[in-house]
Scaffold this motif. Structure first.
Motif, short mmCIF file in Angstrom:
data_model
loop_
_atom_site.label_atom_id
_atom_site.label_comp_id
_atom_site.label_asym_id
_atom_site.label_seq_id
_atom_site.Cartn_x
_atom_site.Cartn_y
_atom_site.Cartn_z
N SER A 152 0.56 -1.14 -0.07
CA SER A 152 -0.33 -0.02 -0.58
C SER A 152 0.98 1.42 0.46
O SER A 152 2.32 1.23 0.57
CB SER A 152 -0.84 -0.14 1.44
N GLN A 154 -7.05 -10.58 -8.59
CA GLN A 154 -7.84 -10.92 -6.77
C GLN A 154 -7.14 -9.74 -6.12
O GLN A 154 -7.22 -8.94 -4.95
CB GLN A 154 -8.62 -12.01 -6.37
N ALA A 213 -7.05 -5.43 -6.73
CA ALA A 213 -8.08 -4.75 -5.62
C ALA A 213 -8.64 -5.14 -4.39
O ALA A 213 -9.32 -3.67 -3.67
CB ALA A 213 -9.52 -6.27 -6.39
N ARG A 214 -7.90 -6.83 -3.44
CA ARG A 214 -8.03 -6.26 -2.39
C ARG A 214 -7.47 -5.58 -1.64
O ARG A 214 -7.95 -5.22 -0.40
CB ARG A 214 -7.79 -7.98 -1.75
N ALA A 262 -6.25 -2.28 -2.99
CA ALA A 262 -7.56 -1.13 -3.05
C ALA A 262 -8.27 -1.39 -1.78
O ALA A 262 -8.40 0.16 -1.59
CB ALA A 262 -8.09 -0.86 -4.31
N GLU A 263 -9.40 -2.42 -1.72
CA GLU A 263 -10.41 -2.23 -1.06
C GLU A 263 -9.68 -1.73 0.71
O GLU A 263 -10.69 -1.60 1.69
CB GLU A 263 -11.20 -3.36 -0.41
N GLY A 264 -8.30 -2.40 0.28
CA GLY A 264 -7.48 -1.81 2.32
C GLY A 264 -7.85 -3.43 2.58
O GLY A 264 -7.66 -3.56 4.03
N ALA A 265 -8.00 -3.84 2.27
CA ALA A 265 -8.30 -5.78 3.50
C ALA A 265 -6.72 -6.45 3.07
O ALA A 265 -6.47 -7.26 4.09
CB ALA A 265 -9.07 -6.64 2.06
N CYS A 316 -2.89 2.39 -5.85
CA CYS A 316 -3.61 1.89 -4.59
C CYS A 316 -2.39 1.49 -3.66
O CYS A 316 -2.30 0.55 -3.07
CB CYS A 316 -3.83 1.08 -4.53
#
Length: 363
Positions: free
Chosen positions: A110, A179, A182-183, A185-188, A207
């Motif tokens: 990140s 995935q 995307a994960r 970017a979601e902060g997961a 991200c």
């Protein structure tokens, strides 16, 4: 596209009847030799009807090749070892036909974590990464693409060299390659180690940032392989040899500078939701560490596979009771030599040796 086929060394003649094979792959840049062999007619040139089956991730590939739903597959280098040992509750006998690339994975963090451990333009060392984590008191969540993967073992080796216990100082999890961005970017997750183009895609999304290439841990390490299920090999050995010959020829084609634009067109057709810039970054060397390359790494090296096995033992994934010959049985060279003879491909020079480590000392 006929010109590319005609330019290949002979003999590359199709047998009297066409054989059908179903080969799975995960949409990644290092699936390029398979995608190219299909696109420019190399499978047809060796008398094959090959159906390339895009799969959602490595677990799907493992399940389908184990159950006989795929004849062969684009696999992570440690996966045939894991299946030979029955790891993850599934076992299968595979034969590795050829390598599909070297380098190509990247640790992507990140933006916040990347800025904390590796300011823009600074090289990242394992020691600096560990010091930054300890100073922050954070326990970040880092994803790899599969438990028994080059990504997992190279990352673990690098972390341990900097005094980081990946099972204590991090939360390690698994996310399928498509995935991963995307994960993030979601902060997961706080970061991931995955093959191209997913680090480049994360940067395109804004991200995350790639901070380390797997080729910086082990320069020119073998990455994916093409392997066949034993049942498919026994049923149609000539088809497996022909398919491998076509893939070796495709890797040679990729290595020719004049084919870059067509290669990007082929990759974009297979992964239309990604840009040519994202797809070409690893091949062009616009990522950390050595570039992803194909031509000179098709020979499957048992000594390299032995390093994967040693790491699997190091981290408790394979017990001492499993014999090395049993675990490394998928790695032979007979299939490669038979295929390489069809396209006049010489055995390449030995690759760079793997990094050393002490199995007794974790960090």
């Amino acid at each position: 596209m006929a010109l590319a086929v005609e330019a290949l060394p002979r003999p590359l003649r199709p047998p009297p009847r066409l054989h059908a094979l179903r080969v799975g792959y995960v949409p990644l840049v290092d699936a390029a030799p398979l995608l190219v062999a299909e696109a420019i007619g190399l499978f047809e040139a060796v008398g094959l009807r090959v159906t390339l089956s895009p799969e959602s991730g490595w677990a799907a590939i493992r399940d389908k090749v184990s159950l006989g739903l795929l004849d062969g597959a684009h696999l992570l280098g440690p996966m045939p070892i894991a299946l030979a040992c029955g790891l993850g509750g599934l076992s299968a006998r595979l034969s590795v036909a050829c390598g599909l690339g070297a380098n190509g994975n990247a640790l992507t963090l990140s933006n916040a974590l990347a800025d904390a451990v590796a300011p823009e333009g600074a090289s990242l060392t394992a020691r600096a990464f560990g010091d930054a984590l300890r100073a922050s008191g954070r326990v970040p969540t880092i994803a790899v693409v599969f438990p028994f993967s080059s990504h997992n073992y190279l990352l673990r080796h690098w972390l341990a060299s900097g005094g980081i216990d990946p099972d204590r100082d991090l939360r390690m999890t698994v996310v399928p390659p498509p995935q991963a961005a995307a994960r993030l970017a979601e902060g997961a997750i706080d970061g991931f180690c995955a093959g191209a183009p997913w680090g480049s895609h994360a940067e395109a999304l804004g991200c995350g940032r790639m901070v380390l290439g797997s080729g910086e841990i082990w320069p020119d390490h073998p990455e994916k392989v093409l392997a066949f299920a034993e049942a498919a090999l026994e049923r149609a050995p000539e088809a497996a040899i022909g398919c491998t010959a076509a893939v070796i020829a495709a890797a040679r084609w990729i290595g020719e500078a004049g084919n870059r634009a067509e290669l990007l067109r082929i990759l974009t057709h297979a992964m239309p939701h990604l840009s040519g810039d994202e797809l070409g970054a690893a091949i062009d060397g616009r990522v950390p560490g050595p570039a992803l390359h194909f031509h000179d790494v098709t020979f499957p090296r048992r000594d390299a596979a032995a390093w994967w096995l040693a790491q699997m033992r190091r981290w408790g994934h394979v017990g001492a009771d499993v014999a090395a010959d049993e675990a490394l049985a998928p790695y032979g060279s007979a299939l490669w030599h038979a295929a390489a003879a069809r396209v006049g491909e010489p055995e390449p020079s030995p690759a760079s040796p793997p990094p050393e480590f002490s199995r007794e000392i974790l960090v």
